[in-house]
Design an enzyme around this catalytic site. Structure first.
Site, PDB file in Angstrom:
ATOM      1  CE  LYS A 140      -2.208  -0.337   4.200  1.00  0.00           C
ATOM      2  NZ  LYS A 140      -0.935  -1.376   4.262  1.00  0.00           N
TER       3      LYS A 140
ATOM      4  NE  ARG B 179      -3.634  -0.537  10.986  1.00  0.00           N
ATOM      5  CZ  ARG B 179      -3.125  -0.251   9.719  1.00  0.00           C
ATOM      6  NH1 ARG B 179      -2.995   0.627   9.538  1.00  0.00           N
ATOM      7  NH2 ARG B 179      -1.485  -0.605  10.549  1.00  0.00           N
TER       8      ARG B 179
ATOM      9  NE  ARG C 238       7.879  -0.115   9.568  1.00  0.00           N
ATOM     10  CZ  ARG C 238       6.781  -0.120   9.341  1.00  0.00           C
ATOM     11  NH1 ARG C 238       7.152   0.298   7.663  1.00  0.00           N
ATOM     12  NH2 ARG C 238       5.963   0.171   9.917  1.00  0.00           N
TER      13      ARG C 238
ATOM     14  NE  ARG D  86       1.947  -3.620  12.757  1.00  0.00           N
ATOM     15  CZ  ARG D  86       3.669  -4.383  13.571  1.00  0.00           C
ATOM     16  NH1 ARG D  86       3.847  -5.021  12.268  1.00  0.00           N
ATOM     17  NH2 ARG D  86       4.553  -3.418  13.922  1.00  0.00           N
TER      18      ARG D  86
HETATM   19  P1  AMP Z   1       1.439   1.381   9.814  1.00  0.00           P
HETATM   20  O1  AMP Z   1       2.805   1.966   8.740  1.00  0.00           O
HETATM   21  O2  AMP Z   1      -0.048   2.003   8.841  1.00  0.00           O
HETATM   22  O3  AMP Z   1       1.738  -0.367   9.627  1.00  0.00           O
HETATM   23  O4  AMP Z   1       1.531   1.364  11.429  1.00  0.00           O
HETATM   24  C1  AMP Z   1       1.777   1.396  12.124  1.00  0.00           C
HETATM   25  C2  AMP Z   1       1.521   1.175  13.584  1.00  0.00           C
HETATM   26  O5  AMP Z   1       0.554   2.404  13.811  1.00  0.00           O
HETATM   27  C3  AMP Z   1       0.231   0.114  12.956  1.00  0.00           C
HETATM   28  O6  AMP Z   1       0.327  -1.156  14.218  1.00  0.00           O
HETATM   29  C4  AMP Z   1      -0.598   1.175  14.752  1.00  0.00           C
HETATM   30  O7  AMP Z   1      -0.070   1.046  15.484  1.00  0.00           O
HETATM   31  C5  AMP Z   1      -0.318   2.399  14.314  1.00  0.00           C
HETATM   32  N1  AMP Z   1      -1.462   3.214  13.957  1.00  0.00           N
HETATM   33  C6  AMP Z   1      -1.229   3.056  12.238  1.00  0.00           C
HETATM   34  N2  AMP Z   1      -2.897   3.371  11.917  1.00  0.00           N
HETATM   35  C7  AMP Z   1      -3.704   3.251  12.697  1.00  0.00           C
HETATM   36  C8  AMP Z   1      -4.925   3.226  12.972  1.00  0.00           C
HETATM   37  N3  AMP Z   1      -5.448   4.149  11.589  1.00  0.00           N
HETATM   38  N4  AMP Z   1      -5.517   3.332  14.144  1.00  0.00           N
HETATM   39  C9  AMP Z   1      -4.808   3.138  14.287  1.00  0.00           C
HETATM   40  N5  AMP Z   1      -3.180   2.564  14.989  1.00  0.00           N
HETATM   41  C10 AMP Z   1      -2.779   2.754  13.703  1.00  0.00           C
END
Ligand code: AMP
Length: 190
Positions: free
Chosen positions: A13, A87, A132, A143
């Site tokens: 994405k 999410r 990361r 996740r």
């Molecule tokens: P991502 O980069 O989208 O994989 O997000 C990394 C982390 O950020 C996730 O595992 C969550 O801890 C937090 N996160 C990102 N987007 C959201 C969201 N819409 N709602 C809640 N937590 C989020």
């Protein structure tokens, strides 16, 4: 153009969002990037970092407020590419309300469909490459579980709009980009 990208971690994405943003001149709005950019010298930054390291979701109230503010900024007036939000169903409903209030709607919801095994492999590969801190086998598994429990209902929610575009996310970057371009051409003539 108002776009939403849905799919598990490792589905590509973020990579595609950056390409679409460059192609169409609209901002890439990633909640994950916004949370990672928070200053860890602040209480909020530290709290969010510890939630992310566990692979849990940041509380809805904070996440929704952050997106509401971001989408009202000048550069998002002509459109946006949302990546990582919503999410869960509560966030999806908040987004729908937010857009209804300002008289906008999602033109397409791109769904990056990917088998769990490939999502897991890719996320682990990226953890090695990018180092990361929130990518360990344990958090990747957590996740994915949260994705199935909480984010998949969001996919069903948007399928009902008739504007969900399923993509074969296991294919290579160029092929997925081509699938997206084709879908967006149809959006443009609709
Ligand atoms: P991502 O980069 O989208 O994989 O997000 C990394 C982390 O950020 C996730 O595992 C969550 O801890 C937090 N996160 C990102 N987007 C959201 C969201 N819409 N709602 C809640 N937590 C989020």
């Amino acid at each position: 153009m108002n776009l939403l990208l849905l799919g598990p971690q490792g589905s590509g994405k973020g990579t595609q969002a950056k390409r679409i943003a460059a192609d169409h001149g609209v901002p890439h709005v990633s909640t994950g990037d916004m949370f990672r950019a928070l200053d860890r010298a602040t209480e909020l930054g530290r709290e969010v970092a510890s939630i992310m390291e566990l692979g849990h979701l940041v509380p809805d109230e904070l996440t929704i407020r952050m997106i509401e503010e971001r989408l009202s900024e000048d550069d998002a007036l002509e459109g946006f590419i949302l990546d990582g939000f919503p999410r869960n169903l509560a966030q999806a409903e908040a987004l729908d309300t937010m857009l209804a209030v300002i008289g906008r709607r999602l033109d397409a919801i791109l769904f990056f469909d990917l088998p769990d095994e490939i999502a897991r492999e890719r996320a682990l590969g990226r953890a090695h490459e990018e180092g990361r801190a929130d990518d360990t086998p344990e958090t990747i598994g957590r996740r994915l579980a949260i994705y199935h429990e909480q984010t998949e209902p969001v996919v069903h929610h948007y399928r009902a709009t008739g504007r969900l575009v399923p993509l074969h996310a296991e294919r290579d970057v160029g092929e997925v980009h081509a699938q997206i371009q084709q879908a967006l051409e149809q959006v443009a003539v609709r």
